[in-house]
Design a protein around this motif. Sequence first.
Motif, PDB file in Angstrom:
ATOM      1  N   LEU A  75      45.915  17.592 -41.015  1.00  0.00           N
ATOM      2  CA  LEU A  75      46.388  17.964 -42.348  1.00  0.00           C
ATOM      3  C   LEU A  75      45.942  16.910 -43.363  1.00  0.00           C
ATOM      4  CD1 LEU A  75      50.026  19.053 -41.397  1.00  0.00           C
ATOM      5  CD2 LEU A  75      48.119  20.561 -42.006  1.00  0.00           C
ATOM      6  N   PHE A  76      45.654  17.347 -44.600  1.00  0.00           N
ATOM      7  CA  PHE A  76      45.087  16.456 -45.617  1.00  0.00           C
ATOM      8  C   PHE A  76      43.812  15.815 -45.047  1.00  0.00           C
ATOM      9  CE2 PHE A  76      49.736  16.363 -45.989  1.00  0.00           C
ATOM     10  CZ  PHE A  76      49.925  16.764 -47.305  1.00  0.00           C
ATOM     11  N   ALA A  77      42.919  16.643 -44.520  1.00  0.00           N
ATOM     12  CA  ALA A  77      41.789  16.140 -43.742  1.00  0.00           C
ATOM     13  C   ALA A  77      40.872  15.216 -44.533  1.00  0.00           C
ATOM     14  CB  ALA A  77      40.989  17.309 -43.175  1.00  0.00           C
ATOM     15  N   GLY A  78      40.659  15.486 -45.821  1.00  0.00           N
ATOM     16  CA  GLY A  78      39.842  14.610 -46.651  1.00  0.00           C
ATOM     17  C   GLY A  78      38.449  14.421 -46.096  1.00  0.00           C
ATOM     18  N   SER A  79      38.118  13.204 -45.692  1.00  0.00           N
ATOM     19  CA  SER A  79      36.799  12.900 -45.137  1.00  0.00           C
ATOM     20  C   SER A  79      36.638  13.442 -43.722  1.00  0.00           C
ATOM     21  CB  SER A  79      36.581  11.388 -45.122  1.00  0.00           C
ATOM     22  OG  SER A  79      37.467  10.774 -44.204  1.00  0.00           O
ATOM     23  N   HIS A  99      42.838  21.044 -49.425  1.00  0.00           N
ATOM     24  CA  HIS A  99      42.870  22.005 -50.523  1.00  0.00           C
ATOM     25  C   HIS A  99      41.707  21.843 -51.499  1.00  0.00           C
ATOM     26  CE1 HIS A  99      44.389  18.583 -52.813  1.00  0.00           C
ATOM     27  NE2 HIS A  99      44.209  19.291 -53.913  1.00  0.00           N
ATOM     28  N   THR A 100      40.909  20.781 -51.364  1.00  0.00           N
ATOM     29  CA  THR A 100      39.826  20.517 -52.304  1.00  0.00           C
ATOM     30  C   THR A 100      38.548  21.200 -51.830  1.00  0.00           C
ATOM     31  OG1 THR A 100      40.796  18.362 -52.797  1.00  0.00           O
ATOM     32  CG2 THR A 100      38.514  18.710 -53.485  1.00  0.00           C
ATOM     33  N   PRO A 101      37.998  22.162 -52.595  1.00  0.00           N
ATOM     34  CA  PRO A 101      36.815  22.895 -52.136  1.00  0.00           C
ATOM     35  C   PRO A 101      35.632  21.995 -51.806  1.00  0.00           C
ATOM     36  CG  PRO A 101      37.826  24.056 -53.979  1.00  0.00           C
ATOM     37  CD  PRO A 101      38.550  22.739 -53.854  1.00  0.00           C
ATOM     38  N   ALA A 102      35.399  20.949 -52.596  1.00  0.00           N
ATOM     39  CA  ALA A 102      34.250  20.074 -52.337  1.00  0.00           C
ATOM     40  C   ALA A 102      34.394  19.357 -51.003  1.00  0.00           C
ATOM     41  CB  ALA A 102      34.096  19.061 -53.473  1.00  0.00           C
ATOM     42  N   GLY A 125      46.198  24.630 -49.454  1.00  0.00           N
ATOM     43  CA  GLY A 125      47.252  23.637 -49.540  1.00  0.00           C
ATOM     44  C   GLY A 125      48.014  23.581 -48.228  1.00  0.00           C
ATOM     45  N   VAL A 126      48.450  22.400 -47.833  1.00  0.00           N
ATOM     46  CA  VAL A 126      49.073  22.275 -46.514  1.00  0.00           C
ATOM     47  C   VAL A 126      50.401  23.021 -46.434  1.00  0.00           C
ATOM     48  CG1 VAL A 126      47.916  20.124 -45.933  1.00  0.00           C
ATOM     49  CG2 VAL A 126      50.082  20.044 -47.132  1.00  0.00           C
ATOM     50  N   GLU A 127      51.192  23.040 -47.501  1.00  0.00           N
ATOM     51  CA  GLU A 127      52.457  23.781 -47.460  1.00  0.00           C
ATOM     52  C   GLU A 127      52.205  25.261 -47.215  1.00  0.00           C
ATOM     53  OE1 GLU A 127      56.100  22.343 -49.931  1.00  0.00           O
ATOM     54  OE2 GLU A 127      54.321  22.041 -51.169  1.00  0.00           O
ATOM     55  N   ARG A 128      51.236  25.812 -47.940  1.00  0.00           N
ATOM     56  CA  ARG A 128      50.922  27.229 -47.766  1.00  0.00           C
ATOM     57  C   ARG A 128      50.428  27.503 -46.354  1.00  0.00           C
ATOM     58  NH1 ARG A 128      46.849  30.873 -51.601  1.00  0.00           N
ATOM     59  NH2 ARG A 128      47.190  32.846 -50.507  1.00  0.00           N
ATOM     60  N   TYR A 129      49.601  26.610 -45.828  1.00  0.00           N
ATOM     61  CA  TYR A 129      49.082  26.792 -44.473  1.00  0.00           C
ATOM     62  C   TYR A 129      50.203  26.784 -43.438  1.00  0.00           C
ATOM     63  CZ  TYR A 129      46.563  25.929 -40.125  1.00  0.00           C
ATOM     64  OH  TYR A 129      46.097  26.021 -38.840  1.00  0.00           O
ATOM     65  N   LEU A 130      51.186  25.893 -43.628  1.00  0.00           N
ATOM     66  CA  LEU A 130      52.238  25.727 -42.622  1.00  0.00           C
ATOM     67  C   LEU A 130      53.379  26.738 -42.730  1.00  0.00           C
ATOM     68  CD1 LEU A 130      52.626  21.822 -42.574  1.00  0.00           C
ATOM     69  CD2 LEU A 130      51.432  23.256 -40.903  1.00  0.00           C
ATOM     70  N   ASP A 144      48.159  12.315 -42.802  1.00  0.00           N
ATOM     71  CA  ASP A 144      47.931  11.157 -43.657  1.00  0.00           C
ATOM     72  C   ASP A 144      47.947  11.646 -45.101  1.00  0.00           C
ATOM     73  OD1 ASP A 144      47.173   8.868 -44.927  1.00  0.00           O
ATOM     74  OD2 ASP A 144      45.115   8.878 -44.209  1.00  0.00           O
ATOM     75  N   PRO A 145      49.131  11.954 -45.649  1.00  0.00           N
ATOM     76  CA  PRO A 145      49.206  12.576 -46.977  1.00  0.00           C
ATOM     77  C   PRO A 145      49.049  11.564 -48.107  1.00  0.00           C
ATOM     78  CG  PRO A 145      51.404  12.213 -46.127  1.00  0.00           C
ATOM     79  CD  PRO A 145      50.455  11.788 -45.028  1.00  0.00           C
ATOM     80  N   PRO A 146      48.832  12.049 -49.340  1.00  0.00           N
ATOM     81  CA  PRO A 146      48.859  11.149 -50.499  1.00  0.00           C
ATOM     82  C   PRO A 146      50.201  10.421 -50.560  1.00  0.00           C
ATOM     83  CG  PRO A 146      48.053  13.315 -51.120  1.00  0.00           C
ATOM     84  CD  PRO A 146      48.578  13.446 -49.724  1.00  0.00           C
TER      85      PRO A 146
END
Length: 211
Positions: A75-79, A99-102, A125-130, A144-146
């Motif tokens: 979750l919040f996969a980022g890199s 949630h970020t398309p790029a 978004g992680v909430e929507r996914y879960l 590893d969330p913000p």
Amino acid sequence: MARRRPARSLSPTSKPPTGRTATSSGELRIIGGDWRSRKLRFPDAGGVRPTPARTRETLFNWLSFQLAGSDCLDLFAGSGALGLEALSRGAGKATLVDHTPALASALRDNLRLLKSDRGEVVCAGVERYLEHRNRPPFDIVFMDPPFRQGWLEKLFPLLEKQAWIKPGSWVYVEHESEIPTPAVPPTWQLHRQKTAGQVTYSLFRVISREQ
């Protein structure tokens, strides 16, 4: 996963922004497994920074006997630092959610570059996914969330309510070291925990309610 902090909520000891533009990119190096030393690029979107190599090494030492063939959720996969590292070290599958398309596009590109069909990227978004589980529960979940946005307090109940993690499985969590570890569901037992600078990271084992 990668650390993503709110742009204007840095603590007094935090480093200032580096000045890189939105079109620049970051670099991730896989540190173990089949793809060891492979370097991957990702967009510098939303302040994403990979979980440090030393922290990843500690985490995957903790999980060394649990990774083979496991089904992982990042979750919040980022890199993709955690999800891709898990695949490199023998995980059977990994679902990477961001949630970020790029960033989602870069994750797909990197999986193609690594010639791996074991990773699935979900741009949501992680909430929507879960909110609704339509697949079997996972063996390992990375979170590893913000920082300083209360994400863990929101997500722990969703993971528990929707039974995203089967008994005997594992949950990895990072949070700012300035606060106590948020309360976890009663079926989670703390297995390992360390603090490095401004980050505390913990590994929990999920047990059955009967234990």
